[in-house]
Design a protein around this motif. Structure first.
Motif, mmCIF file in Angstrom:
data_model
loop_
_atom_site.group_PDB
_atom_site.id
_atom_site.type_symbol
_atom_site.label_atom_id
_atom_site.label_comp_id
_atom_site.label_asym_id
_atom_site.label_seq_id
_atom_site.Cartn_x
_atom_site.Cartn_y
_atom_site.Cartn_z
ATOM 1 N N MET A 220 1.179 8.387 -11.611
ATOM 2 C CA MET A 220 1.390 7.984 -10.234
ATOM 3 C C MET A 220 2.894 7.898 -9.994
ATOM 4 O O MET A 220 3.615 7.252 -10.738
ATOM 5 C CB MET A 220 0.692 6.640 -10.001
ATOM 6 N N SER A 221 3.354 8.533 -8.934
ATOM 7 C CA SER A 221 4.787 8.527 -8.646
ATOM 8 C C SER A 221 5.226 7.158 -8.139
ATOM 9 O O SER A 221 4.417 6.338 -7.711
ATOM 10 C CB SER A 221 5.105 9.589 -7.587
ATOM 11 N N ARG A 222 6.516 6.943 -8.175
ATOM 12 C CA ARG A 222 7.072 5.657 -7.724
ATOM 13 C C ARG A 222 6.789 5.433 -6.241
ATOM 14 O O ARG A 222 6.462 4.318 -5.829
ATOM 15 C CB ARG A 222 8.568 5.627 -8.003
ATOM 16 N N ASP A 223 6.895 6.494 -5.424
ATOM 17 C CA ASP A 223 6.597 6.364 -3.996
ATOM 18 C C ASP A 223 5.128 6.009 -3.772
ATOM 19 O O ASP A 223 4.801 5.190 -2.914
ATOM 20 C CB ASP A 223 6.929 7.657 -3.259
ATOM 21 N N SER A 224 4.257 6.610 -4.560
ATOM 22 C CA SER A 224 2.835 6.331 -4.451
ATOM 23 C C SER A 224 2.530 4.890 -4.874
ATOM 24 O O SER A 224 1.712 4.210 -4.248
ATOM 25 C CB SER A 224 2.049 7.316 -5.318
ATOM 26 N N GLN A 225 3.187 4.414 -5.913
ATOM 27 C CA GLN A 225 3.004 3.029 -6.361
ATOM 28 C C GLN A 225 3.490 2.057 -5.296
ATOM 29 O O GLN A 225 2.857 1.032 -5.047
ATOM 30 C CB GLN A 225 3.756 2.784 -7.662
ATOM 31 N N THR A 226 4.612 2.372 -4.671
ATOM 32 C CA THR A 226 5.158 1.518 -3.619
ATOM 33 C C THR A 226 4.217 1.474 -2.423
ATOM 34 O O THR A 226 3.971 0.405 -1.858
ATOM 35 C CB THR A 226 6.551 2.015 -3.188
ATOM 36 N N LEU A 227 3.666 2.622 -2.043
ATOM 37 C CA LEU A 227 2.713 2.670 -0.935
ATOM 38 C C LEU A 227 1.470 1.852 -1.263
ATOM 39 O O LEU A 227 0.990 1.067 -0.437
ATOM 40 C CB LEU A 227 2.326 4.116 -0.620
ATOM 41 N N THR A 228 0.937 2.002 -2.471
ATOM 42 C CA THR A 228 -0.242 1.246 -2.880
ATOM 43 C C THR A 228 0.033 -0.252 -2.837
ATOM 44 O O THR A 228 -0.782 -1.029 -2.320
ATOM 45 C CB THR A 228 -0.694 1.673 -4.294
ATOM 46 N N LEU A 229 1.167 -0.668 -3.355
ATOM 47 C CA LEU A 229 1.537 -2.080 -3.323
ATOM 48 C C LEU A 229 1.631 -2.585 -1.880
ATOM 49 O O LEU A 229 1.158 -3.677 -1.557
ATOM 50 C CB LEU A 229 2.864 -2.308 -4.053
ATOM 51 N N GLY A 230 2.211 -1.793 -1.013
ATOM 52 C CA GLY A 230 2.317 -2.170 0.400
ATOM 53 C C GLY A 230 0.957 -2.304 1.066
ATOM 54 O O GLY A 230 0.721 -3.232 1.840
ATOM 55 N N LEU A 231 0.039 -1.374 0.758
ATOM 56 C CA LEU A 231 -1.306 -1.445 1.328
ATOM 57 C C LEU A 231 -2.050 -2.689 0.855
ATOM 58 O O LEU A 231 -2.711 -3.369 1.643
ATOM 59 C CB LEU A 231 -2.098 -0.189 0.955
ATOM 60 N N VAL A 232 -1.928 -3.010 -0.431
ATOM 61 C CA VAL A 232 -2.580 -4.207 -0.971
ATOM 62 C C VAL A 232 -1.977 -5.463 -0.344
ATOM 63 O O VAL A 232 -2.706 -6.388 0.040
ATOM 64 C CB VAL A 232 -2.484 -4.243 -2.508
ATOM 65 N N ALA A 233 -0.661 -5.502 -0.196
ATOM 66 C CA ALA A 233 0.004 -6.667 0.394
ATOM 67 C C ALA A 233 -0.385 -6.846 1.859
ATOM 68 O O ALA A 233 -0.707 -7.967 2.296
ATOM 69 C CB ALA A 233 1.518 -6.534 0.257
ATOM 70 N N LEU A 234 -0.388 -5.762 2.606
ATOM 71 C CA LEU A 234 -0.763 -5.827 4.020
ATOM 72 C C LEU A 234 -2.221 -6.263 4.172
ATOM 73 O O LEU A 234 -2.544 -7.163 4.958
ATOM 74 C CB LEU A 234 -0.544 -4.466 4.683
ATOM 75 N N GLY A 235 -3.102 -5.643 3.400
ATOM 76 C CA GLY A 235 -4.509 -6.017 3.434
ATOM 77 C C GLY A 235 -4.725 -7.442 2.966
ATOM 78 O O GLY A 235 -5.538 -8.181 3.527
ATOM 79 N N GLY A 236 -3.987 -7.844 1.921
ATOM 80 C CA GLY A 236 -4.097 -9.201 1.408
ATOM 81 C C GLY A 236 -3.714 -10.241 2.448
ATOM 82 O O GLY A 236 -4.365 -11.282 2.572
ATOM 83 N N ALA A 237 -2.675 -9.959 3.206
ATOM 84 C CA ALA A 237 -2.262 -10.896 4.262
ATOM 85 C C ALA A 237 -3.344 -11.011 5.335
ATOM 86 O O ALA A 237 -3.661 -12.117 5.791
ATOM 87 C CB ALA A 237 -0.948 -10.431 4.881
ATOM 88 N N ALA A 238 -3.942 -9.886 5.703
ATOM 89 C CA ALA A 238 -5.005 -9.908 6.711
ATOM 90 C C ALA A 238 -6.234 -10.642 6.180
ATOM 91 O O ALA A 238 -6.833 -11.465 6.888
ATOM 92 C CB ALA A 238 -5.370 -8.482 7.125
ATOM 93 N N GLY A 239 -6.617 -10.365 4.935
ATOM 94 C CA GLY A 239 -7.792 -11.010 4.350
ATOM 95 C C GLY A 239 -7.606 -12.509 4.180
ATOM 96 O O GLY A 239 -8.513 -13.301 4.458
ATOM 97 N N ALA A 240 -6.422 -12.906 3.712
ATOM 98 C CA ALA A 240 -6.147 -14.333 3.533
ATOM 99 C C ALA A 240 -6.137 -15.057 4.878
ATOM 100 O O ALA A 240 -6.629 -16.190 4.986
ATOM 101 C CB ALA A 240 -4.817 -14.523 2.812
ATOM 102 N N SER A 241 -5.618 -14.422 5.903
ATOM 103 C CA SER A 241 -5.604 -15.023 7.243
ATOM 104 C C SER A 241 -7.027 -15.181 7.776
ATOM 105 O O SER A 241 -7.370 -16.216 8.357
ATOM 106 C CB SER A 241 -4.777 -14.159 8.204
#
Length: 130
Positions: free
Chosen positions: A1-22
């Motif tokens: 997995m490329s670094r850009d792909s890892q960064t995108l995945t982390l961003g998606l999890v963080a964004l989704g996590g914020a929505a789910g926790a809210s």
């Protein structure tokens, strides 16, 4: 997995996590205590069962969408840690009933979600992809 792909995945999890926790916080505010946790875990299991089964059966959901919704939103919306704390703090009989009832509801809701996904696209020959 490329670094850009890892960064995108982390961003998606963080964004989704914020929505789910809210969303989980809102459920807890509307239904405090055991009932809020039960409602979040039951509805989260239903949605996760639908989402993952639909993703396995069809090509409608890409990897990024599944990462955002399943790993991000629904993993922070459902609350295993709160479930355990509330179970151990309850009276023994209530805690045992809550424990078994929660698991039964979660498994049942996931199966209902799976069945709902099968009805969304009931075409014959649509097999679960491995």
């Amino acid at each position: 997995m490329s670094r850009d792909s890892q960064t995108l995945t982390l961003g998606l999890v963080a964004l989704g996590g914020a929505a789910g926790a809210s969303a989980r916080h809102a459920v807890g505010g509307a239904l405090p205590g055991l009932w809020g946790t039960l409602a979040a875990n039951g509805s989260g299991s239903l949605l996760l069962g639908f989402l993952l089964y639909e993703a396995l059966r069809t090509d409608r959901l890409g990897d990024r969408t599944r990462t955002l919704l399943a790993t991000g939103v629904l993993s922070s919306y459902t609350t295993y840690s709160t479930f355990i704390v509330e179970t151990t703090r309850a009276e023994p009989l209530v805690g045992a009933a809550y424990l078994f009832g929660s698991y039964a509801l979660g498994f049942g809701a996931a199966l209902v979600g799976r069945d709902f996904a099968a009805r969304v696209d009931p075409r014959e020959g649509r097999e679960v992809r491995a």
